[in-house]
Scaffold this motif. Structure first.
Motif, PDB file in Angstrom:
ATOM      1  N   GLN A 110       0.813  -1.217   0.000  1.00 22.81           N
ATOM      2  CA  GLN A 110       0.000   0.000   0.000  1.00 22.81           C
ATOM      3  C   GLN A 110       0.845   1.265   0.000  1.00 22.81           C
ATOM      4  O   GLN A 110       0.339   2.351  -0.295  1.00 22.81           O
ATOM      5  N   LEU A 111       2.143   1.135   0.323  1.00 16.39           N
ATOM      6  CA  LEU A 111       3.014   2.320   0.262  1.00 16.39           C
ATOM      7  C   LEU A 111       3.059   2.915  -1.136  1.00 16.39           C
ATOM      8  O   LEU A 111       3.313   4.106  -1.302  1.00 16.39           O
ATOM      9  N   ALA A 112       2.856   2.069  -2.165  1.00 22.46           N
ATOM     10  CA  ALA A 112       2.895   2.570  -3.541  1.00 22.46           C
ATOM     11  C   ALA A 112       1.769   3.547  -3.817  1.00 22.46           C
ATOM     12  O   ALA A 112       1.847   4.318  -4.787  1.00 22.46           O
ATOM     13  N   PHE A 113       0.737   3.534  -2.984  1.00 18.11           N
ATOM     14  CA  PHE A 113      -0.417   4.410  -3.201  1.00 18.11           C
ATOM     15  C   PHE A 113      -0.540   5.469  -2.104  1.00 18.11           C
ATOM     16  O   PHE A 113      -1.589   6.080  -1.950  1.00 18.11           O
ATOM     17  N   PRO A 163      -0.972   9.594   4.161  1.00 12.43           N
ATOM     18  CA  PRO A 163      -2.140   9.900   3.313  1.00 12.43           C
ATOM     19  C   PRO A 163      -2.115   9.141   1.986  1.00 12.43           C
ATOM     20  O   PRO A 163      -1.063   8.916   1.395  1.00 12.43           O
ATOM     21  N   TRP A 164      -3.305   8.773   1.526  1.00  6.49           N
ATOM     22  CA  TRP A 164      -3.444   8.121   0.217  1.00  6.49           C
ATOM     23  C   TRP A 164      -3.271   9.160  -0.890  1.00  6.49           C
ATOM     24  O   TRP A 164      -3.779  10.273  -0.802  1.00  6.49           O
ATOM     25  N   VAL A 165      -2.579   8.745  -1.947  1.00  9.47           N
ATOM     26  CA  VAL A 165      -2.402   9.630  -3.107  1.00  9.47           C
ATOM     27  C   VAL A 165      -2.757   8.927  -4.409  1.00  9.47           C
ATOM     28  O   VAL A 165      -2.541   9.460  -5.494  1.00  9.47           O
ATOM     29  N   GLY A 166      -3.309   7.730  -4.320  1.00  4.27           N
ATOM     30  CA  GLY A 166      -3.721   7.002  -5.520  1.00  4.27           C
ATOM     31  C   GLY A 166      -2.540   6.594  -6.387  1.00  4.27           C
ATOM     32  O   GLY A 166      -1.545   6.045  -5.915  1.00  4.27           O
ATOM     33  N   PHE A 167      -2.628   6.907  -7.672  1.00  2.00           N
ATOM     34  CA  PHE A 167      -1.610   6.503  -8.651  1.00  2.00           C
ATOM     35  C   PHE A 167      -0.588   7.611  -8.917  1.00  2.00           C
ATOM     36  O   PHE A 167       0.035   7.639  -9.979  1.00  2.00           O
ATOM     37  N   LYS A 168      -0.421   8.489  -7.964  1.00  2.49           N
ATOM     38  CA  LYS A 168       0.494   9.622  -8.133  1.00  2.49           C
ATOM     39  C   LYS A 168       1.908   9.172  -8.476  1.00  2.49           C
ATOM     40  O   LYS A 168       2.538   9.711  -9.402  1.00  2.49           O
ATOM     41  N   PHE A 208      10.481   6.066  -0.169  1.00  2.63           N
ATOM     42  CA  PHE A 208      10.001   4.697  -0.055  1.00  2.63           C
ATOM     43  C   PHE A 208       8.751   4.440  -0.887  1.00  2.63           C
ATOM     44  O   PHE A 208       8.577   3.345  -1.428  1.00  2.63           O
ATOM     45  N   SER A 209       7.869   5.391  -0.976  1.00  6.84           N
ATOM     46  CA  SER A 209       6.633   5.189  -1.737  1.00  6.84           C
ATOM     47  C   SER A 209       6.924   5.029  -3.224  1.00  6.84           C
ATOM     48  O   SER A 209       6.360   4.153  -3.894  1.00  6.84           O
ATOM     49  N   LEU A 210       7.813   5.852  -3.741  1.00 12.80           N
ATOM     50  CA  LEU A 210       8.152   5.774  -5.157  1.00 12.80           C
ATOM     51  C   LEU A 210       8.814   4.444  -5.491  1.00 12.80           C
ATOM     52  O   LEU A 210       8.487   3.809  -6.498  1.00 12.80           O
ATOM     53  N   THR A 211       9.732   4.008  -4.647  1.00 11.99           N
ATOM     54  CA  THR A 211      10.415   2.753  -4.929  1.00 11.99           C
ATOM     55  C   THR A 211       9.489   1.545  -4.737  1.00 11.99           C
ATOM     56  O   THR A 211       9.650   0.531  -5.408  1.00 11.99           O
ATOM     57  N   THR A 212       8.510   1.640  -3.836  1.00 10.15           N
ATOM     58  CA  THR A 212       7.518   0.578  -3.713  1.00 10.15           C
ATOM     59  C   THR A 212       6.683   0.486  -4.984  1.00 10.15           C
ATOM     60  O   THR A 212       6.333  -0.613  -5.436  1.00 10.15           O
TER      61      THR A 212
END
Length: 325
Positions: free
Chosen positions: A60-63, A76-81, A291-295
């Motif tokens: 879920q870190l990817a979103f 916070p959620w950012v969807g497909f950002k 971390f979110s981008l690399t996930t």
């Protein structure tokens, strides 16, 4: 509905229910009978649950825009950002994607057939002592880490004091910076990868070769087939199912270009041809804490890998070979 039809349907339902109950009772008896075998299986199931399925929670870190102070749930959620940034906003993503595919393509074209050819050569050896020694020597590099192999390669390929360039200089060839030149770096990656893993890769093929019925070779000899024809019409077709399965798995890992090897050998001078998705994740994720981008990159790799495995399995089965399922 007439009474006879209703009675028939009721009987069918009763028979179905009793059949299910009997199957369930049989299954329970089998589990109870083999309970100690399932206890032996428990550590494996627990290991996979903790280390293979447990980390999926972090997908879920990817979103999300992950902040350490907020944790995974609080971010916070950012969807497909992050996916939109990768595909449209990142200046390096498509170049990195190209490098990954090209290096993996080279590994498949040149590295995948290498253990097959070596296994066929080992299979033709008749002097058992020489065969065992040769196999042992070919296996040894697999047990060395890429850190050790990298130190050996850096020393051997040095343009100033390396033995390879010394030999090239003796032949009248100018020194080549194998690890610092974009023209030679991919070639060095492929050759060193083959050298390290070719012996270990022959184990499965040698095991498959031992399962071939010797009577097939005896019949081929009676028909006048030489060693080449025996290899072409008996040996290779007999191990083709094994080759197909391993190729499917290799195609599924096409976005894994060899992180350990590249991280050990590359430098900023060859980023243009050596920077792959794995090294990008390492640099951006661990060094820049994105971390979110690399996930998102990791999830993209896994989805593409799954699609490639399914496609390769479909093509393999259409060609008449056994697939993974």
């Amino acid at each position: 509905m007439n009474p006879a039809s209703a009675a028939g349907i009721s009987k069918q339902r009763q028979d179905l229910g009793s059949s299910k109950a009997s199957r369930w009772a049989l299954t329970r008896r089998q589990y109870k009978k083999n309970k100690y075998l399932f206890l032996l299986l428990a550590p494996v199931i627990i290991w996979y649950a903790i280390f293979a399925y447990g980390p999926m929670y972090g997908i879920q870190l990817a979103f999300k825009d992950y902040f350490i102070r907020d944790g995974i749930w609080g971010s916070p959620w950012v969807g497909f950002k992050h996916f939109e940034y990768l595909f449209t906003g990142s200046p390096d993503f498509w170049k990195i994607m190209k490098n990954t595919i090209v290096i993996s393509f080279y590994h498949i074209i040149f590295g995948f057939p290498a253990p097959i050819l070596l296994a066929l050569l080992f299979n033709e050896l008749r002097f058992s002592l020489f065969k065992r020694v040769a196999q042992t020597i070919s296996y040894l590099p697999h047990f060395l880490s890429w850190i050790v192999i990298g130190g050996i390669l850096i020393t051997m390929l040095s343009p100033n004091s390396g033995v390879v360039n010394y030999i090239l200089g003796y032949m009248g060839i100018e020194p080549i910076y194998f690890l610092g030149s974009e023209s030679y770096f991919r070639f060095t990656l492929v050759v060193s990868g083959i050298w390290k893993e070719v012996g270990w890769g022959t184990i499965i093929y040698l095991a498959a070769l031992t399962s071939i019925d010797s009577q097939m070779y005896e019949a081929a000899v009676l028909d006048g087939a030489n060693r080449w024809k025996q290899t072409l019409y008996i040996t290779i077709p007999s191990i083709l199912p094994v080759i197909a399965i391993l190729l499917i798995l290799r195609v599924g890992g096409v976005l894994d270009a060899g992180f350990d090897q590249i991280l050990t050998l590359y430098s900023p001078a060859v980023y243009g041809v050596a920077d792959t998705l794995d090294t990008y994740v390492y640099r951006i994720g661990l060094q820049n804490f994105q971390f979110s981008l690399t996930t998102a990159v990791g999830l993209f790799k896994n989805v593409v890998g799954l699609m490639l495995v399914l496609f390769a399995n479909f093509v393999t089965k259409k060609m008449g070979q056994e697939g993974l399922y």
